[in-house]
Structures are given as C-alpha cells and as structure tokens.
Design a protein around this motif. Structure first.
Motif, mmCIF file in Angstrom:
data_model
loop_
_atom_site.group_PDB
_atom_site.id
_atom_site.type_symbol
_atom_site.label_atom_id
_atom_site.label_comp_id
_atom_site.label_asym_id
_atom_site.label_seq_id
_atom_site.Cartn_x
_atom_site.Cartn_y
_atom_site.Cartn_z
ATOM 1 N N MET A 307 0.827 -1.204 0.000
ATOM 2 C CA MET A 307 0.000 0.000 0.000
ATOM 3 C C MET A 307 0.868 1.264 0.000
ATOM 4 S SD MET A 307 -2.829 -1.547 -0.131
ATOM 5 C CE MET A 307 -4.061 -0.266 0.143
ATOM 6 N N SER A 308 0.212 2.390 -0.067
ATOM 7 C CA SER A 308 0.896 3.677 -0.154
ATOM 8 C C SER A 308 1.409 4.134 1.214
ATOM 9 C CB SER A 308 -0.045 4.739 -0.736
ATOM 10 O OG SER A 308 -1.204 4.871 0.072
ATOM 11 N N ASP A 309 2.199 5.176 1.214
ATOM 12 C CA ASP A 309 2.849 5.717 2.412
ATOM 13 C C ASP A 309 1.821 6.219 3.421
ATOM 14 O OD1 ASP A 309 4.771 6.846 4.146
ATOM 15 O OD2 ASP A 309 4.580 8.773 3.128
ATOM 16 N N ILE A 310 2.024 5.879 4.703
ATOM 17 C CA ILE A 310 1.150 6.389 5.765
ATOM 18 C C ILE A 310 1.948 7.206 6.788
ATOM 19 C CG2 ILE A 310 -0.586 4.558 5.544
ATOM 20 C CD1 ILE A 310 0.765 3.237 8.034
ATOM 21 N N GLY A 311 3.146 7.637 6.399
ATOM 22 C CA GLY A 311 3.988 8.406 7.309
ATOM 23 C C GLY A 311 4.897 7.555 8.166
ATOM 24 N N SER A 312 4.805 6.237 8.020
ATOM 25 C CA SER A 312 5.626 5.307 8.788
ATOM 26 C C SER A 312 6.900 4.979 8.020
ATOM 27 C CB SER A 312 4.827 4.027 9.058
ATOM 28 O OG SER A 312 5.632 3.034 9.660
ATOM 29 N N ASP A 313 7.799 4.231 8.663
ATOM 30 C CA ASP A 313 8.961 3.710 7.948
ATOM 31 C C ASP A 313 8.638 2.374 7.276
ATOM 32 O OD1 ASP A 313 8.647 2.463 10.372
ATOM 33 O OD2 ASP A 313 10.765 2.513 10.947
ATOM 34 N N HIS A 314 7.411 1.881 7.458
ATOM 35 C CA HIS A 314 6.924 0.683 6.783
ATOM 36 C C HIS A 314 5.755 1.041 5.869
ATOM 37 C CE1 HIS A 314 8.710 -2.628 9.418
ATOM 38 N NE2 HIS A 314 9.034 -1.523 10.066
ATOM 39 N N PHE A 315 5.662 0.361 4.738
ATOM 40 C CA PHE A 315 4.454 0.404 3.923
ATOM 41 C C PHE A 315 3.488 -0.658 4.449
ATOM 42 C CE2 PHE A 315 7.617 1.851 0.728
ATOM 43 C CZ PHE A 315 7.028 3.057 0.373
ATOM 44 N N PRO A 316 2.187 -0.364 4.508
ATOM 45 C CA PRO A 316 1.224 -1.413 4.858
ATOM 46 C C PRO A 316 1.153 -2.466 3.753
ATOM 47 C CG PRO A 316 0.282 0.785 5.149
ATOM 48 C CD PRO A 316 1.553 0.965 4.392
ATOM 49 N N MET A 317 0.713 -3.656 4.119
ATOM 50 C CA MET A 317 0.500 -4.741 3.164
ATOM 51 C C MET A 317 -0.964 -5.160 3.197
ATOM 52 S SD MET A 317 3.313 -5.468 1.546
ATOM 53 C CE MET A 317 2.810 -7.046 0.835
ATOM 54 N N PHE A 318 -1.531 -5.379 1.995
ATOM 55 C CA PHE A 318 -2.930 -5.810 1.873
ATOM 56 C C PHE A 318 -2.974 -7.141 1.140
ATOM 57 C CE2 PHE A 318 -6.744 -6.267 -0.680
ATOM 58 C CZ PHE A 318 -7.763 -6.042 0.234
ATOM 59 N N LEU A 319 -3.721 -8.095 1.685
ATOM 60 C CA LEU A 319 -3.920 -9.386 1.029
ATOM 61 C C LEU A 319 -5.375 -9.796 1.090
ATOM 62 C CD1 LEU A 319 -0.814 -9.656 2.327
ATOM 63 C CD2 LEU A 319 -1.053 -11.934 1.322
ATOM 64 N N GLN A 320 -5.823 -10.408 0.023
ATOM 65 C CA GLN A 320 -7.140 -11.029 -0.008
ATOM 66 C C GLN A 320 -6.944 -12.498 -0.323
ATOM 67 O OE1 GLN A 320 -10.128 -9.069 -2.383
ATOM 68 N NE2 GLN A 320 -11.411 -10.890 -2.524
ATOM 69 N N LEU A 321 -7.422 -13.361 0.582
ATOM 70 C CA LEU A 321 -7.215 -14.796 0.471
ATOM 71 C C LEU A 321 -8.548 -15.519 0.334
ATOM 72 C CD1 LEU A 321 -4.580 -15.170 3.337
ATOM 73 C CD2 LEU A 321 -4.093 -15.261 0.883
ATOM 74 N N TYR A 322 -8.585 -16.471 -0.575
ATOM 75 C CA TYR A 322 -9.763 -17.324 -0.752
ATOM 76 C C TYR A 322 -9.587 -18.602 0.049
ATOM 77 C CZ TYR A 322 -12.661 -20.883 -3.016
ATOM 78 O OH TYR A 322 -13.533 -21.932 -3.263
ATOM 79 N N LEU A 323 -10.584 -18.958 0.833
ATOM 80 C CA LEU A 323 -10.547 -20.161 1.655
ATOM 81 C C LEU A 323 -11.137 -21.330 0.874
ATOM 82 C CD1 LEU A 323 -9.980 -21.592 4.321
ATOM 83 C CD2 LEU A 323 -12.201 -20.778 5.168
ATOM 84 N N ALA A 324 -10.268 -22.235 0.424
ATOM 85 C CA ALA A 324 -10.702 -23.378 -0.374
ATOM 86 C C ALA A 324 -11.248 -24.488 0.518
ATOM 87 C CB ALA A 324 -9.538 -23.901 -1.212
ATOM 88 N N LYS A 325 -11.867 -25.465 -0.106
ATOM 89 C CA LYS A 325 -12.447 -26.579 0.641
ATOM 90 C C LYS A 325 -11.394 -27.620 1.026
ATOM 91 C CE LYS A 325 -17.057 -26.161 -1.421
ATOM 92 N NZ LYS A 325 -18.112 -26.842 -2.217
ATOM 93 N N THR A 326 -10.293 -27.644 0.280
ATOM 94 C CA THR A 326 -9.269 -28.648 0.528
ATOM 95 C C THR A 326 -7.922 -27.990 0.807
ATOM 96 O OG1 THR A 326 -8.810 -28.800 -1.846
ATOM 97 C CG2 THR A 326 -10.401 -30.361 -0.920
ATOM 98 N N ASN A 327 -7.052 -28.736 1.449
ATOM 99 C CA ASN A 327 -5.711 -28.263 1.775
ATOM 100 C C ASN A 327 -4.723 -28.763 0.726
ATOM 101 O OD1 ASN A 327 -3.317 -27.461 2.952
ATOM 102 N ND2 ASN A 327 -3.336 -29.044 4.530
ATOM 103 N N ASP A 328 -4.130 -27.846 -0.025
ATOM 104 C CA ASP A 328 -3.125 -28.195 -1.028
ATOM 105 C C ASP A 328 -1.741 -27.955 -0.427
ATOM 106 O OD1 ASP A 328 -1.523 -28.650 -3.180
ATOM 107 O OD2 ASP A 328 -2.274 -26.983 -4.405
ATOM 108 N N ASP A 329 -1.128 -29.023 0.065
ATOM 109 C CA ASP A 329 0.170 -28.897 0.720
ATOM 110 C C ASP A 329 1.319 -29.366 -0.181
ATOM 111 O OD1 ASP A 329 -0.305 -31.574 0.682
ATOM 112 O OD2 ASP A 329 -0.111 -31.897 2.845
ATOM 113 N N SER A 330 1.069 -29.425 -1.482
ATOM 114 C CA SER A 330 2.068 -29.976 -2.405
ATOM 115 C C SER A 330 3.312 -29.105 -2.524
ATOM 116 C CB SER A 330 1.445 -30.174 -3.797
ATOM 117 O OG SER A 330 0.941 -28.940 -4.307
ATOM 118 N N ASP A 331 3.195 -27.817 -2.207
ATOM 119 C CA ASP A 331 4.330 -26.904 -2.352
ATOM 120 C C ASP A 331 4.973 -26.536 -1.021
ATOM 121 O OD1 ASP A 331 4.419 -26.602 -5.184
ATOM 122 O OD2 ASP A 331 2.593 -25.397 -5.070
ATOM 123 N N GLU A 332 4.656 -27.265 0.023
ATOM 124 C CA GLU A 332 5.338 -27.039 1.299
ATOM 125 C C GLU A 332 6.825 -27.367 1.161
ATOM 126 O OE1 GLU A 332 3.603 -29.196 4.486
ATOM 127 O OE2 GLU A 332 1.626 -28.278 4.281
#
Length: 350
Positions: A307-332
């Motif tokens: 995200m854009s600057d909020i006056g901090s030394d960090h930029f905020p982070m935004f995520l949108q996650l979809y909750l699936a019905k199954t657990n795909d752990d193939s890339d662990e």
C-alpha cells in the motif's frame, strides 16, 4: 586514475563477496544476520562490479581472471537466492479470481509509534474495508486515534497498546473466538492467537512482532528466531486453516524464515510474485520485505498489494485470500530431521 579504479573494484568486490557469504555462518550475532536483508541490493551491486571489472582489467592481468570468476560465481549464488521471489518463478500459492467466496481481506501496518500522520491510515482502512486490520508499534495514543476513527466499523478488538514500540492492535469484522494474548519470549512483547469465524469455518490467526537483531535493541537474533519458530511449531500442530501475520523483523529469504516455513508447513504468497518490500518506506535503495502474511495450503491468493505511504517507515501490506475446501500442501518446503533439531535448539536457547 586507472590504478585507483582497479584497487576500488578489488576492495568493493572483496567486501561484497564477504558479506554475501557471512550469512552462511549460522551465528545469532547481528553482524552475521543483518547481511541477510539486502539480497537484491547485493545482486545489483555485484553485477555492477562484474561489468566494471570487464571494462577495466586487461587481458594481461592474469590475477584478475580469478577475481572475476569469483564475482561471477557470487552473481550466480545471489541469483539462486533471489530466484524464488521473481515473478517468473514457481508460485507457492495459486491465484484465483477476486470474486470467489468465501474470502478474507487483511491489512497489516507497522504504523511507527512516533508517527502522527494517523489520518492517512484511517483513510486507507475506510477505503479498503478489510475484514482484519492488524496494527503494530501502537501505543495508547494510537489506540485512541484508531478506536475513534474506525473502531465502530469493527465489532471485535484486541487492544494490546504498549509504549515500547511493541504494541499491537487487532480489529476484526469477523467474529473472534478463543482469543489469547501471549508473551512467549519476553514479558513486554505481546503476540495474539485467535480463531476467526468465516462462513461457519474457523481460521487460526497468529499475529507477531518479535524484536530485531540490531545493537540498539538486541545484538543477537536469538529471541526473534525463537518466537518465529515457536509459532511455526504451533501452526504445525494446527489442522485448521492458518494465517501468520506481522512484522517479523526478518526478510522472506532468511534461513530463519525458511526454517519457519519448513517447521510450520505454511506457504509464502510472495514466492513467484515479487519482493513486495515493505521497509524502509523512506529509502527506496535500502528496502526489503519485513512485513509478512504466511498461510496454510487451505488458501489461494486473490490479491496482494504493497500500500501507499502512511507516514511510517513501513508500507502497509494488503492481502485477499480465498478459503478453499481442501488443503493443497504440495508446495510445502521439505522438513528434515536436522531442521527439527535446529528449531528446538533455538527455542530452548531463548
């Protein structure tokens, strides 16, 4: 003048090779850990020195051949290190359209305790309408401002304000269940563990902000590493969809973070998409990813944005996650016996 340039190339190249190899020494002291951070900067700097070497050294300078080969080897080594975070690398978490439900929106921001430009954050929260807002480095002043600005929009709160730069505020539109505030490593550094109810399913959320390995706070990474790995052990035991979020004061590619991913079985949405460097907001050259969201294979990524600057030394982070019905752990990442032993040793050491 040419001799001075050659000497400068030798000195800078040698220093760069040294600081590229120092993190391979698994010592907790900050002088070893801090050089894990500027990996992209080391890659660019090394490339510049390689090019300068070809332009400066002559064919008769046989000693330079070995030096250039070392620089090229270092370039390949640094490329190998940053490759998983480049946009054309393999993604750990698949992407799905933003309109797929159920999904959860998260906004994470280290506000910088002394920052008084709270209006920028309030406007961002109002605009994004995230389900979860996690704010770090929040003291009583920040708590009052945030509660007054958007607290009414979020029915569920966890307010752990501190004056030591480790305060933590959690605002949620979704129901929070079994909420606990921990002080796993130090009494004055809180972390939050809670279940989030999303469409009659429970999501486990851990919010953490361990201290960094810097001389002004703690000259060793022992406490930071232990807290990160302790959370990793707990998420490994969780069979429910899990999210770990916060300012880890550690970069996505450090050996501690990789060990955390192996221990926890969680996935990094940055892999295959980019660095999304969130710190330092004021210095574009010295910037790396410190603010993270890791999640289990139950999730697919719909959106991720710095995200854009909020006056901090960090930029905020935004995520949108979809909750699936199954657990795909193939890339662990693969967990080996040595990883378990190292993680246990680090936690006990702290």
């Amino acid at each position: 003048m040419i001799d001075f340039v050659k000497i400068l190339i030798y000195v800078l190249g040698s220093v760069l090779i040294l600081i590229s190899l120092l993190p391979l020494i698994r010592h907790d002291y900050w002088t070893f850990r801090v050089f894990e951070f500027p990996r992209a900067q080391k890659w660019v700097s090394n490339l510049i020195i390689v090019i300068a070497s070809f332009l400066t050294f002559t064919a008769e300078e046989y000693f330079s051949y070995g030096f250039i080969l070392l620089l090229i080897a270092n370039q390949f080594y640094l490329t190998y290190q940053i490759y998983p975070y480049l946009p054309f690398a393999k993604k750990q978490i698949d992407s799905v359209p933003t309109d797929r439900k159920p999904s959860i929106k998260l906004l994470i921001a280290n506000v910088l305790q002394g920052n008084r430009d709270w209006g920028k954050l309030a406007k961002m929260v109002q605009k994004e309408q995230s389900d979860i807002v996690l704010l770090l480095e929040t003291n009583e002043w920040w708590k009052e401002k945030c509660v007054n600005a958007f607290g009414n929009d979020y029915k569920y709160h966890v307010l752990e304000d501190k004056e030591n730069t480790y305060g933590m505020l959690l605002f949620s539109k979704l129901e929070l269940i079994n909420t606990r505030v921990h002080h796993w490593i130090k009494d004055d550094i809180p972390s939050i563990e809670t279940d989030i109810k999303l469409n009659n399913r429970l999501i486990k959320l851990y919010a953490i902000h361990p201290e960094p390995p810097v001389p002004s706070e703690n000259p060793k990474s022992t406490a930071r590493d232990a807290e990160i790995l302790l959370v990793g052990q707990k998420t490994q035991a969780d069979k429910t969809p899990t999210i770990v979020a916060g300012d880890l004061n550690d970069v996505a590619w450090s050996y501690t973070t990789e060990l955390f991913l192996k221990i926890s079985g969680l996935l990094d949405p940055r892999r295959g998409r980019g660095f999304f460097s969130s710190f330092h907001a004021k210095h574009s050259i010295a910037r790396w990813p410190l603010d993270h969201v890791f999640c289990s294979g139950h999730f697919r990524l719909q959106k991720m944005k710095r995200m854009s600057d909020i006056g901090s030394d960090h930029f905020p982070m935004f995520l949108q996650l979809y909750l699936a019905k199954t657990n795909d752990d193939s890339d662990e990442l693969e967990l080996e016996k040595e990883d378990k032993i190292l993680s246990k040793e680090k936690i006990e050491k702290a």
